[in-house]
Write a protein that holds these residues in place. Structure first.
Motif, mmCIF file in Angstrom:
data_model
loop_
_atom_site.group_PDB
_atom_site.id
_atom_site.type_symbol
_atom_site.label_atom_id
_atom_site.label_comp_id
_atom_site.label_asym_id
_atom_site.label_seq_id
_atom_site.Cartn_x
_atom_site.Cartn_y
_atom_site.Cartn_z
ATOM 1 N N ARG A 235 0.652 -1.147 -0.164
ATOM 2 C CA ARG A 235 0.040 -0.140 0.009
ATOM 3 C C ARG A 235 0.831 1.264 0.093
ATOM 4 N NH1 ARG A 235 -5.476 -1.350 3.661
ATOM 5 N NH2 ARG A 235 -6.580 -2.337 1.892
ATOM 6 N N LYS B 71 -7.819 7.246 1.581
ATOM 7 C CA LYS B 71 -7.969 5.825 1.286
ATOM 8 C C LYS B 71 -8.609 5.134 2.216
ATOM 9 C CE LYS B 71 -6.554 5.348 -3.107
ATOM 10 N NZ LYS B 71 -7.576 4.982 -4.218
ATOM 11 N N TRP C 255 -6.800 3.820 4.631
ATOM 12 C CA TRP C 255 -5.834 2.606 5.181
ATOM 13 C C TRP C 255 -5.400 2.923 6.634
ATOM 14 C CZ3 TRP C 255 -2.549 3.457 -0.190
ATOM 15 C CH2 TRP C 255 -3.313 2.753 -1.060
#
Length: 686
Positions: free
Chosen positions: A146, A168, A170
């Motif tokens: 990532r 995102k 994440w």
């Protein structure tokens, strides 16, 4: 060590222990008189050749920039004569202020736990060679794959890596900012009331603060601690340094927190459309006249900046789990306080000129007369926020400086409508269910205002609710709507009292009747008669304990022999604050505490408390827990009630039958680590 001498002068306690002098100021060390008093005490110490001083801040709740500069001045004064200054007993808020202002680098802090290890101002490496992605991977928050994807998107979107990772989803923004703080050697702060100096905030106009998305926190000797979500925004810092003639010391904070705090800190100034759209996107007012017509805050923003302020006050109260909102006028300012877990916290101080506009806006929302300011008014507001509808009960009361407003927040999502979640011990829960399963009789729930009596009744109704039973309630007002249950509201203005509604309810073929509160003799008599004629009746009384309900009913004029036959049980209860799980610590109980409560002196008894953190408004408590006293009416109690017993006789009955009191239940909760002995003593007097 020499004998300890103590004397109190005004608000500062002076204690001499050996060669060290302890000075303990009280309250908020943020006004000129308090700071001057501290300087005077230090000067007296110097005249007495006391040069090694510890300032104990245990009783100090807040500091401002002037107080920080004064402490530095005191430090320099002592160093010049060969002495030193230390500070001790810091709460989490003050400890955090010391770190974000770099104060901790100059003055020694004496505390059992090193502040540098606190999660809100993590240790910083100062090594810019460490990349943000490497730190996140090292902490196990993200994968290498990532990070590679973020680097690819970074070139394509022309955004910083941290922002891409947050967008995102994440890694949370908190975790990214904490890692960035480590990389850049800057503090990370959780913004809230008290973590900024209002006088310093006012030095930067609201338009600039909103445009740059920054918030001044403290200014100490020309160094401005500035909250920002972008610690590398050099152009923004240059502009502020030029405007305020200072040097900027960036402090990392979440962008959303900065904008929300700007909204609070500049409550008396104009609001911009940008600020409104950034903060309260999910807030809607449900108009009372057309309940299905939802009007969004973005549509209302153009009408008046006051609307934004009112909506943000309500939205934050719902988010923080407040039970009441107090909006109070004074001579120089208005004050907004939230009641959270039974305690009021000040969250905002709008300028006094805004108070009348706030009151008018709330009256419009409650469909009340905005021109009437001489008499109290009551109303209802319904809003939709955070994906759910919330009811607000509006109450106004004219005072010396204007109308005080209290909004009771009725949030179904926060209500406990399950008897298994009332916090009862297994024995108490079993006893309560046994009472509810009786076919007829009177069950009383007692306690002072705000002790959770209504919540217990609603949980009981949910437990009893079924299609085979006719359940009818009489309430003032109806707080929560329950399926299948027939709920009725008292309307005293038209003569529809508890007693009158109860008379008619008995003609409705009820199985179970819930009376919101027994206030006078007529209601008490009808409730007792209903319990004697085959109905299960649940109600509340304002008494301090379970036996108090018996004496109160007799005092109302209920014949003891009727009460003896009707009453099947009494539940007395209180709500105690629970220790905040985010800052919970444990310690060995001191010998004097063990002796006081009669515990085993040989056992290593551990007690618990909260240090205080942003999650709990620095109180050390978060959430509340019910403690209960269950009194079942057995044959012995029925015989005692018939004799019109005194309070002492009823208390003797409790002791002889080993009924667990409220204090016993609360004490067990402190031993299991759910609450503190201080909270038990505050709520329940033994």
């Amino acid at each position: 060590m020499s004998a300890t001498e103590e004397h109190i002068k005004a608000e500062i306690m002076h204690t001499q222990i050996g060669v060290m002098t302890y000075l303990a100021p009280k309250g908020v060390l943020s006004n000129e008189s308090g700071i001057a008093e501290l300087h005077e005490s230090v000067n007296e110490c110097l005249q007495a050749f006391e040069t090694q001083i510890v300032i104990d801040l245990a009783k100090v709740q807040r500091l401002n920039s002037a107080a920080l500069e004064s402490l530095l001045d005191i430090q320099e004064k002592l160093v010049k004569v060969g002495g030193w200054l230390k500070v001790a007993q810091l709460n989490s808020l003050i400890r955090e202020i010391f770190y974000i202002t770099d104060f901790a680098e100059y003055v020694c802090m004496v505390e059992p736990e090193a502040g540098n290890d606190n999660e809100y101002y993590p240790k910083t490496s100062g090594d810019n060679k460490l990349r943000l992605g490497d730190i996140l991977v090292e902490r196990g928050l993200i994968t290498e794959a990532r990070i590679s994807e973020a680097i690819r998107l970074q070139k394509k979107l022309d955004k910083r890596m941290g922002q891409i990772i947050i967008d995102k989803g994440w890694v949370s923004e908190n975790d990214v900012l904490t890692a960035l703080a480590q990389q850049l050697s800057v503090p990370f702060v959780s913004l809230r009331t008290g973590i900024y100096d209002p006088d310093i905030v006012e030095q930067l106009d609201v338009e600039t603060a909103t445009r740059l998305k920054v918030l001044p926190l403290f200014k100490v000797r020309g160094a401005l601690s500035l909250a920002t979500a972008d610690p590398q925004a050099i152009h923004s810092f240059d502009e502020i340094e030029e405007r305020l003639n200072c040097r900027v010391r960036p402090v990392l904070a979440r962008r959303e927190d900065i904008l929300k705090t700007i909204n609070e800190a500049y409550a008396g100034d104009r609001y911009t459309a940008e600020l409104i759209t950034e903060i309260d996107e999910d807030f809607e007012v449900i108009e009372n006249t057309t309940p299905d017509d939802y009007s969004t805050i973005d549509e209302m923003a153009a009408e008046s900046p006051v609307i934004n302020l009112v909506n943000s006050i309500i939205q934050r109260a719902v988010h923080d789990g407040a039970s009441d909102i107090h909006i109070e006028p004074s001579r120089t300012k208005s004050r907004v306080r939230y009641r959270i877990d039974g305690v009021l916290y000040e969250v905002m101080t709008p300028k006094s000129e805004l108070h009348a506009a706030l009151v008018s806006r709330l009256k419009v929302m409650a469909n009340l007369d905005i021109a009437e300011r001489r008499i109290p008014q009551d109303g209802r507001i319904q809003v939709h926020t955070q994906g759910r509808s919330v009811d607000l009960r509006f109450s106004s009361l004219p005072g010396l400086f204007g109308e005080k407003i209290v909004l009771r927040v009725l949030d179904k999502n926060q209500a406990i409508l399950d008897v298994n979640k009332l916090g009862m011990t297994d024995d108490n829960l079993s006893c309560f269910k046994e009472l509810l399963e009786r076919s007829h009789g009177l069950i009383l729930v007692t306690g002072p205002t705000g002790s959770g009596k209504t919540t217990s009744l609603y949980a009981a109704l949910n437990y009893l609710n079924s299609i085979e039973k006719n359940i009818v309630t009489i309430e003032d007002p109806v707080e929560y709507q329950v399926e299948i249950v027939n709920q009725n509201e008292v309307k005293n203005k038209i003569g529809l009292t508890f007693a009158k509604v109860l008379k008619h309810v008995l003609r409705q073929d009820p199985d179970i009747i819930m009376v919101g509160e027994i206030r006078e003799r007529e209601t008490a008599e009808i409730a007792v008669q209903a319990a004697l004629t085959g109905h299960l009746v649940l109600s509340t009384l304002h008494t301090n304990d379970s036996v108090g309900a018996i004496t109160r009913m007799i005092d109302m004029g209920i014949e003891p022999y009727l009460l003896s036959s009707a009453l099947i049980g009494v539940v007395a209860q209180r709500l105690v604050r629970m220790i905040c799980p985010s800052c919970k610590t444990s310690f060995l109980a001191p010998p004097d505490v063990i002796a006081h409560y009669g515990w085993d002196s040989q056992a290593n008894i551990r007690l618990h408390k909260g240090r205080g953190c942003p999650e709990c408004y620095d109180s050390g408590y978060k959430g509340r827990l019910g403690v209960h006293e269950m009194l079942q009416a057995d044959e012995a109690l029925q015989k005692l009630v018939i004799s019109n017993p005194s309070r002492d006789e009823l208390t003797s009955y409790l002791m002889e039958n080993k009924v667990r009191t409220l204090f016993d239940d609360a004490l067990d909760r402190s031993l299991e680590g759910s609450t503190t002995l201080e909270e038990v003593s505050r709520v329940i007097s033994n």
